[in-house]
Design an enzyme around this catalytic site. Structure first.
Site, PDB file in Angstrom:
ATOM      1  N   THR A  96       0.822  -1.192   0.000  1.00 42.10           N
ATOM      2  CA  THR A  96       0.000   0.000   0.000  1.00 42.10           C
ATOM      3  C   THR A  96       0.863   1.251   0.000  1.00 42.10           C
ATOM      4  O   THR A  96       2.026   1.227   0.435  1.00 42.10           O
ATOM      5  CB  THR A  96      -0.951   0.011   1.207  1.00 42.10           C
ATOM      6  OG1 THR A  96      -1.908   1.067   1.040  1.00 42.10           O
ATOM      7  CG2 THR A  96      -0.201   0.204   2.511  1.00 42.10           C
ATOM      8  N   GLU A 146      -1.412   5.093  -5.116  1.00 45.54           N
ATOM      9  CA  GLU A 146      -2.648   4.365  -4.834  1.00 45.54           C
ATOM     10  C   GLU A 146      -3.652   5.305  -4.160  1.00 45.54           C
ATOM     11  O   GLU A 146      -4.806   5.409  -4.566  1.00 45.54           O
ATOM     12  CB  GLU A 146      -2.333   3.178  -3.919  1.00 45.54           C
ATOM     13  CG  GLU A 146      -3.543   2.381  -3.487  1.00 45.54           C
ATOM     14  CD  GLU A 146      -3.203   1.354  -2.423  1.00 45.54           C
ATOM     15  OE1 GLU A 146      -4.022   0.433  -2.209  1.00 45.54           O
ATOM     16  OE2 GLU A 146      -2.138   1.456  -1.780  1.00 45.54           O
ATOM     17  N   ASP A 150     -10.893   3.840   3.201  1.00 48.42           N
ATOM     18  CA  ASP A 150     -10.655   2.429   3.518  1.00 48.42           C
ATOM     19  C   ASP A 150     -11.922   1.748   4.007  1.00 48.42           C
ATOM     20  O   ASP A 150     -12.082   0.537   3.844  1.00 48.42           O
ATOM     21  CB  ASP A 150      -9.576   2.306   4.597  1.00 48.42           C
ATOM     22  CG  ASP A 150      -8.181   2.539   4.059  1.00 48.42           C
ATOM     23  OD1 ASP A 150      -7.992   2.445   2.832  1.00 48.42           O
ATOM     24  OD2 ASP A 150      -7.279   2.819   4.870  1.00 48.42           O
ATOM     25  N   GLU A 193      -6.176  -5.698 -47.815  1.00 45.89           N
ATOM     26  CA  GLU A 193      -5.500  -6.507 -46.808  1.00 45.89           C
ATOM     27  C   GLU A 193      -5.165  -7.904 -47.319  1.00 45.89           C
ATOM     28  O   GLU A 193      -4.705  -8.745 -46.545  1.00 45.89           O
ATOM     29  CB  GLU A 193      -6.372  -6.594 -45.544  1.00 45.89           C
ATOM     30  CG  GLU A 193      -6.533  -5.246 -44.852  1.00 45.89           C
ATOM     31  CD  GLU A 193      -7.252  -5.335 -43.509  1.00 45.89           C
ATOM     32  OE1 GLU A 193      -7.771  -6.423 -43.190  1.00 45.89           O
ATOM     33  OE2 GLU A 193      -7.268  -4.325 -42.792  1.00 45.89           O
TER      34      GLU A 193
END
Length: 438
Positions: free
Chosen positions: A240, A331, A365, A419
């Site tokens: 973290t 983060e 959190d 193509e």
């Protein structure tokens, strides 16, 4: 206690240069690959028997079954502390409010008369949700994984969390209670790479899943990398990290508390403060010493703050600071400055942004309503956190009439010939035999 990086006079400038200048926790997933490969192969071939052996070897538990019985889930919920239950219920309610609104609706575009393309959003049929267990207990990660999957409409979901010797070989009872509270009745006592392999290959007790999400240690990340393709994954979550961009309007005690809150996770957690004020840096460092000495997990926190992955970064201005945090792509990013919302609106790279003094990372959190399963290690410059979108697949549905196809047939043929794929063109012209040779 915490190192300083002085970027004053250096004009960090580009994201790439800022990324090189800041410390970062190391996660050697590549080295862990060779350790998890035989484990994953073993689970593939021996299923539950392999899982039970790894539970004995790594967790010190003897299992008769890897799947958690319903009675254990019910008992865990019944015995859950009422305060914790109320907090989880609030977290679930707020999370549902946010994630429900993320659900995309099907859209149809009328390209031409008689020709439409519809984009349908279809949930993954079955997912495996991993909840780590180790230094801490993470019922919040149950909420963060399960709520978006349920709101996406996933029909079958299973949770796995490491077995705990202290609890008779079952996952922590608070994990089980959170699962029961969310209506999850399939829970497995398996951890690490072997849990990811269980979801990827299936066992006698667990059907294979199409997608595996959730944070974990380096071995979980390595197993995700190894098995990606057989399964979809959300990310290879690393340690973290928190970055804070602050000026002298910020309260040093708040900044120190927020850095410590993430350092508490793990000795390799990263805590980075970016400030254009040496006086503020001094004040925060003094607060870190005071608050850390009183913290329950002070050894872990001290190691994290003193590691090379953490530091206080001095810059000439908030403009330079913004370049630094954008390059770092944290983060979690807090903006604690004057007119914080304006600075936050200019952030390009972050898993989640927390604006002002009353939105600490710990709110996210648990109870902000946002998701805390977020990209780490700088991956926020190209990846998003877990959301309802993570569990949906977009499918294009093409519906053309004969007339609409005829109108564009010559363009299809021209591109097919360009193509050197003439059969592509023939697949169209075959539908109009009356025009062949014309």
């Amino acid at each position: 206690m915490i190192s300083r990086i002085d970027l004053r006079g250096s004009a960090p400038g580009s994201d790439a240069r800022a990324r090189e200048l800041l410390p970062r926790a190391e996660l050697d997933v590549e080295a862990a690959l060779e350790k998890v490969r035989p484990i994953c192969d073993d689970v593939r071939h021996r299923g539950t028997a392999a899982l039970r052996e790894y539970a004995q070897r790594f967790d010190g538990v003897t299992q008769s079954s890897v799947r958690v019985p319903q009675a254990a889930l019910d008992e865990a919920l019944e015995q859950l502390d009422p305060r914790v239950r109320a907090a989880l219920e609030e977290s679930i309610e707020r999370g549902r409010a946010v994630h429900r609104d993320q659900r995309r609706t099907d859209s149809t575009v009328r390209v031409v008369p008689g020709g439409t393309v519809t984009e349908r959003w279809v949930p993954v049929e079955r997912v495996g949700l991993y909840v780590p267990g180790g230094r801490a207990v993470y019922p919040s990660s149950v909420v963060m994984n399960v709520v978006p999957a349920q709101e996406a409409g996933v029909e079958s979901l299973a949770v796995s969390s490491p077995p705990q010797a202290e609890f008779g070989g079952l996952p922590h009872p608070t994990i089980l209670a959170a699962c029961a509270l969310l209506g999850v009745d399939e829970v497995h006592a398996a951890g690490g790479a072997q849990a990811v392999a269980m979801f990827a290959y299936g066992t006698e007790e667990c059907r294979p899943a199409q997608l595996v999400t959730g944070p974990g240690n380096v071995y979980v990340a390595a197993a995700k990398r190894l098995l990606k393709g057989r399964i979809g994954i959300d990310s290879e979550a690393g340690p973290t990290e928190i970055a804070i961009l602050a000026d002298e309007t910020a309260e040093p005690a708040h900044l120190a508390a927020d850095l410590i809150s993430q350092a508490e996770h793990d000795p390799v957690a990263a805590a980075v403060l970016v400030v254009p004020s040496e006086r503020l840096a001094d004040a925060v460092e003094a607060e870190l010493k005071v608050q850390t000495s009183a913290a329950k997990h002070r050894e872990r926190i001290t190691e994290a703050l003193g590691g090379r992955q953490s530091g206080i970064v001095l810059v000439d201005s908030l403009e330079d600071g913004l370049a630094v945090v954008d390059g770092y792509a944290a983060e979690h990013l807090e903006i604690q400055t004057e007119d914080a919302a304006r600075w936050a609106s200019r952030v390009r790279n972050a898993g989640a942004v927390f604006v002002g003094p009353w939105a600490p990372v710990s709110l996210g959190d648990y109870c902000a309503g946002s998701n805390h399963v977020l990209p780490t290690g700088g991956c926020a410059c190209h990846s998003s956190g877990l959301s309802v979108q993570s569990f949906l697949r977009g499918i294009h549905v093409v519906d053309y009439t004969r007339e609409a196809l005829a109108d564009v047939a010559h363009h299809v043929v021209a591109l097919a010939e360009a193509e050197d794929l003439p059969a592509h063109g023939s697949a169209v012209t075959a539908r109009f035999p009356e025009q062949q040779g014309a």
